[in-house]
Motif scaffolding. Structure first.
Motif, mmCIF file in Angstrom:
data_model
loop_
_atom_site.group_PDB
_atom_site.id
_atom_site.type_symbol
_atom_site.label_atom_id
_atom_site.label_comp_id
_atom_site.label_asym_id
_atom_site.label_seq_id
_atom_site.Cartn_x
_atom_site.Cartn_y
_atom_site.Cartn_z
ATOM 1 N N UNK A 83 0.965 -1.304 -0.002
ATOM 2 C CA UNK A 83 0.032 0.031 0.017
ATOM 3 C C UNK A 83 0.771 1.157 -0.044
ATOM 4 N N UNK A 84 0.127 2.321 -0.223
ATOM 5 C CA UNK A 84 0.975 3.738 -0.337
ATOM 6 C C UNK A 84 -0.071 4.726 0.330
ATOM 7 N N UNK A 85 0.300 5.815 0.714
ATOM 8 C CA UNK A 85 -0.527 7.082 0.940
ATOM 9 C C UNK A 85 0.271 8.347 0.435
ATOM 10 N N UNK A 86 -0.577 9.154 -0.035
ATOM 11 C CA UNK A 86 -0.028 10.541 -0.462
ATOM 12 C C UNK A 86 -0.536 11.561 0.632
ATOM 13 N N UNK A 87 0.324 12.403 1.105
ATOM 14 C CA UNK A 87 -0.263 13.278 2.044
ATOM 15 C C UNK A 87 0.302 14.850 1.613
ATOM 16 N N UNK A 88 -0.577 15.761 2.056
ATOM 17 C CA UNK A 88 0.143 17.106 1.922
ATOM 18 C C UNK A 88 0.438 17.440 3.088
ATOM 19 N N UNK A 89 1.795 17.667 3.585
ATOM 20 C CA UNK A 89 2.081 18.039 4.867
ATOM 21 C C UNK A 89 2.117 19.525 4.949
ATOM 22 N N UNK A 90 0.837 20.253 4.917
ATOM 23 C CA UNK A 90 0.565 21.433 5.135
ATOM 24 C C UNK A 90 -0.998 21.803 5.791
ATOM 25 N N UNK A 91 -0.867 22.563 6.898
ATOM 26 C CA UNK A 91 -2.283 22.790 7.637
ATOM 27 C C UNK A 91 -3.420 23.307 6.707
ATOM 28 N N UNK A 92 -3.020 23.659 5.569
ATOM 29 C CA UNK A 92 -3.904 24.285 4.724
ATOM 30 C C UNK A 92 -4.565 22.931 3.811
ATOM 31 N N UNK A 93 -3.957 22.088 3.844
ATOM 32 C CA UNK A 93 -4.380 20.904 2.718
ATOM 33 C C UNK A 93 -5.619 20.461 3.006
ATOM 34 N N UNK A 94 -6.241 20.501 4.316
ATOM 35 C CA UNK A 94 -7.614 19.967 4.729
ATOM 36 C C UNK A 94 -8.423 20.740 3.995
ATOM 37 N N UNK A 95 -8.411 22.376 4.032
ATOM 38 C CA UNK A 95 -9.267 23.112 3.426
ATOM 39 C C UNK A 95 -9.155 22.773 1.870
ATOM 40 N N UNK A 96 -8.147 22.674 1.256
ATOM 41 C CA UNK A 96 -7.742 22.347 0.044
ATOM 42 C C UNK A 96 -8.541 21.239 -0.668
ATOM 43 N N UNK A 97 -8.545 20.061 0.071
ATOM 44 C CA UNK A 97 -9.118 18.838 -0.191
ATOM 45 C C UNK A 97 -10.566 19.024 -0.095
ATOM 46 N N UNK A 98 -11.283 19.716 1.078
ATOM 47 C CA UNK A 98 -12.778 20.071 1.190
ATOM 48 C C UNK A 98 -13.292 21.015 0.196
ATOM 49 N N UNK A 99 -12.601 21.892 -0.161
ATOM 50 C CA UNK A 99 -13.027 22.824 -1.226
ATOM 51 C C UNK A 99 -12.813 22.423 -2.639
ATOM 52 N N UNK A 100 -11.642 21.854 -2.956
ATOM 53 C CA UNK A 100 -11.220 21.392 -4.269
ATOM 54 C C UNK A 100 -10.971 20.143 -4.572
ATOM 55 N N UNK A 101 -10.957 19.123 -3.527
ATOM 56 C CA UNK A 101 -10.881 17.945 -3.648
ATOM 57 C C UNK A 101 -9.461 17.367 -4.211
ATOM 58 N N UNK A 102 -8.374 18.133 -4.020
ATOM 59 C CA UNK A 102 -7.107 18.014 -4.375
ATOM 60 C C UNK A 102 -6.567 16.446 -4.684
ATOM 61 N N UNK A 103 -6.854 15.681 -3.520
ATOM 62 C CA UNK A 103 -6.371 14.309 -3.493
ATOM 63 C C UNK A 103 -7.247 13.624 -4.142
ATOM 64 N N UNK A 104 -8.578 13.588 -3.876
ATOM 65 C CA UNK A 104 -9.387 13.032 -4.792
ATOM 66 C C UNK A 104 -9.369 12.883 -6.421
ATOM 67 N N UNK A 105 -9.220 14.241 -6.644
ATOM 68 C CA UNK A 105 -9.152 14.574 -8.036
ATOM 69 C C UNK A 105 -8.046 14.055 -8.721
ATOM 70 N N UNK A 106 -6.701 14.045 -7.888
ATOM 71 C CA UNK A 106 -5.677 13.560 -8.318
ATOM 72 C C UNK A 106 -5.401 12.134 -8.429
ATOM 73 N N UNK A 107 -6.105 11.255 -7.581
ATOM 74 C CA UNK A 107 -6.207 10.030 -7.758
ATOM 75 C C UNK A 107 -7.189 9.576 -9.029
#
Length: 93
Positions: free
Chosen positions: A58-82
């Motif tokens: 398995x593997x995980x992709x993480x954005x180690x920045x406190x703003x990343x949760x907001x980016x995921x909630x607003x723009x789906x950065x991880x979901x879209x990238x996957x």
């Protein structure tokens, strides 16, 4: 016509899921997702890939920045990238 019998070889499946070939595929997919995330965030150097093994590779992709949760909630950065590589995203708890 007769009925076919199927018996799952759990040990064989486990062996395949932990194989170097599967690890290579999983790692490549994670790196591709990370590349898509890096292109979408203002802090590409904060995108991290971590490979690990459970009952499978398995593997995980993480954005180690406190703003990343907001980016995921607003723009789906991880979901879209996957999704860009055809990966299915499932929420874990």
């Amino acid at each position: 016509m007769g009925v076919a019998e199927f018996r799952l070889d759990s040990a064989g499946v486990r062996e395949v899921l932990r194989s170097p070939e599967v690890k290579q595929m999983v790692d490549a997919a994670a790196e591709n997702i990370a590349g898509n995330v890096r292109a979408a965030v203002p802090v590409p150097d904060k995108v991290e890939v971590r490979a690990y093994t459970t009952d499978r590779e398995a593997a995980s992709v993480t954005v180690a920045d406190r703003r990343a949760m907001g980016w995921q909630a607003r723009d789906g950065i991880l979901t879209r990238a996957a999704g860009q590589i055809g990966a299915e995203v499932k929420e874990t708890r």
